[in-house]
Design a protein around this motif. Structure first.
Motif, PDB file in Angstrom:
ATOM      1  N   VAL A  86      34.046  52.922  15.472  1.00  0.00           N
ATOM      2  CA  VAL A  86      35.077  51.947  15.826  1.00  0.00           C
ATOM      3  C   VAL A  86      35.342  51.960  17.332  1.00  0.00           C
ATOM      4  N   ALA A  87      35.331  50.770  17.917  1.00  0.00           N
ATOM      5  CA  ALA A  87      35.686  50.594  19.330  1.00  0.00           C
ATOM      6  C   ALA A  87      37.024  49.875  19.402  1.00  0.00           C
ATOM      7  N   ARG A  88      37.666  49.993  20.564  1.00  0.00           N
ATOM      8  CA  ARG A  88      38.933  49.304  20.783  1.00  0.00           C
ATOM      9  C   ARG A  88      38.809  48.375  21.985  1.00  0.00           C
ATOM     10  N   LEU A  89      39.148  47.124  21.782  1.00  0.00           N
ATOM     11  CA  LEU A  89      39.242  46.166  22.879  1.00  0.00           C
ATOM     12  C   LEU A  89      40.615  46.372  23.501  1.00  0.00           C
ATOM     13  N   ARG A  90      40.651  46.583  24.812  1.00  0.00           N
ATOM     14  CA  ARG A  90      41.916  46.903  25.484  1.00  0.00           C
ATOM     15  C   ARG A  90      42.157  45.980  26.667  1.00  0.00           C
ATOM     16  N   ILE A  91      43.396  45.739  26.926  1.00  0.00           N
ATOM     17  CA  ILE A  91      43.973  45.097  28.106  1.00  0.00           C
ATOM     18  C   ILE A  91      43.208  43.866  28.620  1.00  0.00           C
ATOM     19  N   LEU A  92      42.986  42.917  27.716  1.00  0.00           N
ATOM     20  CA  LEU A  92      42.453  41.617  28.126  1.00  0.00           C
ATOM     21  C   LEU A  92      43.513  40.902  28.950  1.00  0.00           C
ATOM     22  N   LEU A  93      43.108  40.402  30.095  1.00  0.00           N
ATOM     23  CA  LEU A  93      44.025  39.642  30.948  1.00  0.00           C
ATOM     24  C   LEU A  93      43.240  38.599  31.723  1.00  0.00           C
ATOM     25  N   VAL A  94      43.799  37.399  31.778  1.00  0.00           N
ATOM     26  CA  VAL A  94      43.364  36.383  32.735  1.00  0.00           C
ATOM     27  C   VAL A  94      44.638  35.924  33.430  1.00  0.00           C
ATOM     28  N   THR A  95      44.683  36.094  34.741  1.00  0.00           N
ATOM     29  CA  THR A  95      45.873  35.718  35.505  1.00  0.00           C
ATOM     30  C   THR A  95      46.011  34.196  35.524  1.00  0.00           C
ATOM     31  N   PRO A  96      47.185  33.693  35.845  1.00  0.00           N
ATOM     32  CA  PRO A  96      47.368  32.238  35.893  1.00  0.00           C
ATOM     33  C   PRO A  96      46.337  31.532  36.778  1.00  0.00           C
ATOM     34  N   GLU A  97      45.913  32.184  37.872  1.00  0.00           N
ATOM     35  CA  GLU A  97      44.933  31.569  38.771  1.00  0.00           C
ATOM     36  C   GLU A  97      43.560  31.389  38.121  1.00  0.00           C
ATOM     37  N   GLY A  98      43.262  32.164  37.090  1.00  0.00           N
ATOM     38  CA  GLY A  98      41.953  32.085  36.447  1.00  0.00           C
ATOM     39  C   GLY A  98      41.939  31.360  35.118  1.00  0.00           C
ATOM     40  N   ARG A  99      43.092  30.890  34.690  1.00  0.00           N
ATOM     41  CA  ARG A  99      43.178  30.261  33.370  1.00  0.00           C
ATOM     42  C   ARG A  99      42.570  28.864  33.371  1.00  0.00           C
ATOM     43  N   GLY A 100      42.113  28.457  32.187  1.00  0.00           N
ATOM     44  CA  GLY A 100      41.522  27.133  32.026  1.00  0.00           C
ATOM     45  C   GLY A 100      40.041  27.073  32.335  1.00  0.00           C
ATOM     46  N   LEU A 101      39.432  28.217  32.605  1.00  0.00           N
ATOM     47  CA  LEU A 101      38.002  28.254  32.938  1.00  0.00           C
ATOM     48  C   LEU A 101      37.175  28.949  31.856  1.00  0.00           C
ATOM     49  N   GLY A 102      37.805  29.285  30.740  1.00  0.00           N
ATOM     50  CA  GLY A 102      37.090  29.953  29.657  1.00  0.00           C
ATOM     51  C   GLY A 102      36.837  31.430  29.895  1.00  0.00           C
ATOM     52  N   LEU A 103      37.553  32.016  30.845  1.00  0.00           N
ATOM     53  CA  LEU A 103      37.273  33.408  31.204  1.00  0.00           C
ATOM     54  C   LEU A 103      37.705  34.406  30.137  1.00  0.00           C
ATOM     55  N   GLY A 104      38.784  34.133  29.428  1.00  0.00           N
ATOM     56  CA  GLY A 104      39.194  35.027  28.348  1.00  0.00           C
ATOM     57  C   GLY A 104      38.106  35.127  27.296  1.00  0.00           C
ATOM     58  N   THR A 105      37.541  33.992  26.943  1.00  0.00           N
ATOM     59  CA  THR A 105      36.445  33.961  25.973  1.00  0.00           C
ATOM     60  C   THR A 105      35.228  34.698  26.505  1.00  0.00           C
ATOM     61  N   ARG A 106      34.887  34.470  27.752  1.00  0.00           N
ATOM     62  CA  ARG A 106      33.722  35.153  28.338  1.00  0.00           C
ATOM     63  C   ARG A 106      33.918  36.664  28.381  1.00  0.00           C
ATOM     64  N   LEU A 107      35.124  37.112  28.699  1.00  0.00           N
ATOM     65  CA  LEU A 107      35.389  38.552  28.743  1.00  0.00           C
ATOM     66  C   LEU A 107      35.272  39.169  27.350  1.00  0.00           C
ATOM     67  N   VAL A 108      35.798  38.497  26.338  1.00  0.00           N
ATOM     68  CA  VAL A 108      35.685  39.015  24.971  1.00  0.00           C
ATOM     69  C   VAL A 108      34.219  38.986  24.520  1.00  0.00           C
ATOM     70  N   GLU A 109      33.470  37.959  24.885  1.00  0.00           N
ATOM     71  CA  GLU A 109      32.034  37.914  24.575  1.00  0.00           C
ATOM     72  C   GLU A 109      31.315  39.131  25.130  1.00  0.00           C
ATOM     73  N   GLU A 110      31.609  39.491  26.388  1.00  0.00           N
ATOM     74  CA  GLU A 110      30.992  40.671  27.001  1.00  0.00           C
ATOM     75  C   GLU A 110      31.323  41.925  26.194  1.00  0.00           C
ATOM     76  N   CYS A 111      32.581  42.065  25.834  1.00  0.00           N
ATOM     77  CA  CYS A 111      33.027  43.226  25.047  1.00  0.00           C
ATOM     78  C   CYS A 111      32.257  43.329  23.736  1.00  0.00           C
ATOM     79  N   LEU A 112      32.195  42.230  23.015  1.00  0.00           N
ATOM     80  CA  LEU A 112      31.578  42.268  21.691  1.00  0.00           C
ATOM     81  C   LEU A 112      30.066  42.465  21.766  1.00  0.00           C
ATOM     82  N   ALA A 113      29.432  41.875  22.769  1.00  0.00           N
ATOM     83  CA  ALA A 113      27.993  42.100  22.946  1.00  0.00           C
ATOM     84  C   ALA A 113      27.735  43.569  23.254  1.00  0.00           C
TER      85      ALA A 113
END
Length: 170
Positions: A86-113
């Motif tokens: 079991v792994a734990r995904l921790r402290i996902l954050l996209v600041t207001p300046e980075g929102r709307g660019l799909g970065l949260g999804t890309r960061l979670v994709e990296e984690c899961l891969a």
């Protein structure tokens, strides 16, 4: 889109000086501005980051930074859980300046891969119900709500949630 409006977006390993400190600072500042959370939350994040920085196993744990035009705007970490599978995904954050660019999804994709490549069978995470954008991302990857419980933390009454994603056997 005009050339001057295009942004250079990168998701890279969190391995440069300043990355870990930025993750702590950005969480503290962003959650204060957005939700009014106090420094107890920043201290929680600092502990997570300190544990990672002090001795993570690079074969089993990793962190990523999202940048826009060379500025850090997001992060996420994947660390070993309480059981070897079991792994734990921790402290996902996209600041207001980075929102709307799909970065949260890309960061979670990296984690899961990474989790799949490292041989994990399950990824868990803890969040709070007020973090609706993050929960939407987790659901889109197939995470399911395992349980939730009210708590008073960071100066507020919140509902903490545990989410799980079964990756299957490698």
């Amino acid at each position: 889109m005009p050339q001057q409006d295009r942004k250079h977006v990168v998701v890279r390993p969190a391995d440069r000086p300043g990355d870990l400190g930025w993750a702590v600072m950005a969480h503290g500042e962003t959650y204060d501005r957005q939700f009014g959370w106090n420094t107890d939350f920043e201290a929680l994040v600092a502990g997570i980051v300190a544990d990672y920085g002090a001795g993570h196993d690079p074969a089993r744990e990793a962190g990523w930074i999202a940048e826009v035009d060379g500025r850090r705007v997001g992060c996420v970490f994947l660390v070993a859980g309480d059981r070897p599978e079991v792994a734990r995904l921790r402290i996902l954050l996209v600041t207001p300046e980075g929102r709307g660019l799909g970065l949260g999804t890309r960061l979670v994709e990296e984690c899961l891969a990474f989790a799949r490549a490292a041989g994990y069978e399950q990824v868990t995470l803890w969040t709070n119900d007020v973090l609706t954008a993050a929960r939407r991302i987790y659901r889109s990857f197939g995470f399911t709500l395992a349980d939730e419980e009210p708590h008073h933390s960071y100066g507020h009454d919140l509902v903490g949630q545990n989410w799980t994603l079964d990756l299957g056997r490698p």
